[in-house]
Design a protein around this motif. Structure first.
Motif, mmCIF file in Angstrom:
data_model
loop_
_atom_site.group_PDB
_atom_site.id
_atom_site.type_symbol
_atom_site.label_atom_id
_atom_site.label_comp_id
_atom_site.label_asym_id
_atom_site.label_seq_id
_atom_site.Cartn_x
_atom_site.Cartn_y
_atom_site.Cartn_z
ATOM 1 N N TRP A 1 -30.244 18.725 -11.443
ATOM 2 C CA TRP A 1 -28.879 18.525 -10.947
ATOM 3 C C TRP A 1 -28.234 19.859 -10.573
ATOM 4 C CZ3 TRP A 1 -24.245 19.532 -14.072
ATOM 5 C CH2 TRP A 1 -23.064 19.175 -13.426
ATOM 6 N N ALA A 2 -28.441 20.877 -11.381
ATOM 7 C CA ALA A 2 -27.813 22.173 -11.128
ATOM 8 C C ALA A 2 -28.297 22.793 -9.824
ATOM 9 C CB ALA A 2 -28.070 23.118 -12.301
ATOM 10 N N PHE A 3 -29.582 22.641 -9.530
ATOM 11 C CA PHE A 3 -30.148 23.242 -8.320
ATOM 12 C C PHE A 3 -30.173 22.266 -7.145
ATOM 13 C CE2 PHE A 3 -31.857 25.912 -11.734
ATOM 14 C CZ PHE A 3 -31.518 27.165 -11.243
ATOM 15 N N ASP A 4 -29.424 21.171 -7.280
ATOM 16 C CA ASP A 4 -29.238 20.220 -6.182
ATOM 17 C C ASP A 4 -30.571 19.689 -5.653
ATOM 18 O OD1 ASP A 4 -27.642 18.671 -4.591
ATOM 19 O OD2 ASP A 4 -27.377 20.177 -3.022
ATOM 20 N N MET B 1 -33.095 18.622 -20.463
ATOM 21 C CA MET B 1 -32.973 19.941 -19.848
ATOM 22 C C MET B 1 -33.503 19.924 -18.416
ATOM 23 S SD MET B 1 -34.058 22.566 -22.904
ATOM 24 C CE MET B 1 -33.072 22.744 -24.385
ATOM 25 N N GLY B 2 -34.624 19.234 -18.219
ATOM 26 C CA GLY B 2 -35.175 19.134 -16.873
ATOM 27 C C GLY B 2 -34.241 18.406 -15.924
ATOM 28 N N LEU C 1 -28.541 11.413 -9.328
ATOM 29 C CA LEU C 1 -28.963 10.096 -9.820
ATOM 30 C C LEU C 1 -29.793 10.232 -11.087
ATOM 31 C CD1 LEU C 1 -29.182 7.050 -9.468
ATOM 32 C CD2 LEU C 1 -31.166 7.431 -7.980
ATOM 33 N N LEU C 2 -30.693 11.209 -11.110
ATOM 34 C CA LEU C 2 -31.503 11.431 -12.299
ATOM 35 C C LEU C 2 -30.640 11.812 -13.494
ATOM 36 C CD1 LEU C 2 -34.502 13.408 -10.742
ATOM 37 C CD2 LEU C 2 -34.543 11.068 -11.637
ATOM 38 N N LEU C 3 -29.638 12.673 -13.251
ATOM 39 C CA LEU C 3 -28.761 13.090 -14.348
ATOM 40 C C LEU C 3 -27.972 11.902 -14.886
ATOM 41 C CD1 LEU C 3 -27.478 15.398 -16.024
ATOM 42 C CD2 LEU C 3 -25.713 15.523 -14.267
ATOM 43 N N GLN C 4 -27.413 11.096 -14.002
ATOM 44 C CA GLN C 4 -26.637 9.948 -14.451
ATOM 45 C C GLN C 4 -27.512 8.937 -15.190
ATOM 46 O OE1 GLN C 4 -24.736 8.621 -10.822
ATOM 47 N NE2 GLN C 4 -22.925 9.885 -11.209
ATOM 48 N N THR C 5 -28.770 8.803 -14.756
ATOM 49 C CA THR C 5 -29.690 7.918 -15.470
ATOM 50 C C THR C 5 -29.937 8.424 -16.889
ATOM 51 O OG1 THR C 5 -30.767 7.324 -13.388
ATOM 52 C CG2 THR C 5 -31.979 6.872 -15.425
#
Length: 284
Positions: free
Chosen positions: A234-237, A228-229, A243-247
């Motif tokens: 990612w949502a708030f750019d 969720m974090g 990169l964190l989301l893809q990881t």
């Protein structure tokens, strides 16, 4: 036998018959605490479909160029699926500790179908409509495969008693989150489709996955909160949010492939231990 009062011409039933009817009443339909959590699961799944439609599909069909809105809506939809997974985790724990109504199992299956079948399948379908390199009809086939895999998995779970402490096939919440992670990775369309089909196969396979209990349940809850974090970043750019989301999405895929290996190794070790004990028992 019904007796008619000659003065009122109204029928009445003897008390013995009334008591007999009460004894044949169905079991209580009052919702338990676990059932309420299960309904929260279904609500989150439905709202995930809502945000996928209003924030991603409709802006695409109307020609809106607001990519930020689509990103926020996609993150919200996935967070709602994660919330549904939390509800699904806790309703089982609460049902074991307290109680569940007679319709608890049915409610659980229906809610899982919405949150972990319909919602991720619809997410894949919309991806096939909005992605630049996607093919809408092929993506629709992939979405149908995901939905049917969850339907078959839930039906099998209702009919087959799995081994103690294990699931046969990837659990539907884990499978739904894996499917969504594949989409969010933004891989080439063919690779995305093959990974989605592979996940659907794992859900209906006989590959063993451990049930989330004890420390594993705590670890799963921590992973959901971390996910969720990452989605919020990612949502708030946020810096390096993509990169964190893809990881995180890549780790979800790795866990989907690695977790069954631990179960397989444990089963092999148990088999070896049993053979050693049997040989030791045969020795004079």
């Amino acid at each position: 036998m019904t007796v008619i009062d000659p003065e009122t011409q109204a029928g009445w039933v003897p008390e013995a018959e009334e008591d007999h009817d009460e004894e044949e009443m169905p079991l209580s339909l009052r919702l338990s605490i676990a059932d309420t959590l299960t309904l929260g699961n279904a609500t989150c799944g439905f709202m995930a479909v809502y945000f996928t439609t209003t924030g991603i599909l409709i802006p695409h069909l109307t020609g809106s160029q607001e990519t930020g809105m689509a990103r926020h809506s996609a993150a919200t939809a996935v967070i709602l699926m994660l919330c549904a997974a939390v509800f699904d985790l806790f309703d089982g724990l609460v049902a074991r500790k307290l109680r569940s109504s007679p319709m608890g199992a049915e409610l659980d299956n229906l809610s899982d179908l919405i949150s972990f079948g319909l919602a991720p399948a619809y997410f894949v379908l919309v991806y096939g409509m909005v992605a630049d390199d996607a093919h809408q009809r092929v993506a629709a086939v992939g979405a149908i495969v995901v939905l049917l895999a969850v339907v078959l998995r839930l039906a099998r779970f209702s009919c087959v008693t799995p081994p103690n402490g294990m699931f046969q096939g990837m659990p539907s919440p884990f499978g739904a989150l894996t499917v969504v992670s594949i989409v969010l990775l933004e891989l080439p369309f063919v690779a995305t489709l093959l990974a989605i089909l592979g996940t659907a196969w794992l859900m209906v396979s006989r590959v063993e996955y451990p049930k989330p209990r004890g420390r594993l349940a705590v670890a799963m809850l921590a992973w959901i909160v971390l996910s969720m974090g990452l989605l919020c970043a990612w949502a708030f750019d946020a810096p390096s949010g993509m990169l964190l989301l893809q990881t995180g999405c890549a780790l979800q895929l790795v866990m989907g492939a690695v977790i069954p290996l631990f179960a397989t190794f444990r089963r092999v070790n148990n088999f070896r231990d049993n053979r050693r004990e049997a040989r030791a028992a045969q020795l004079p």
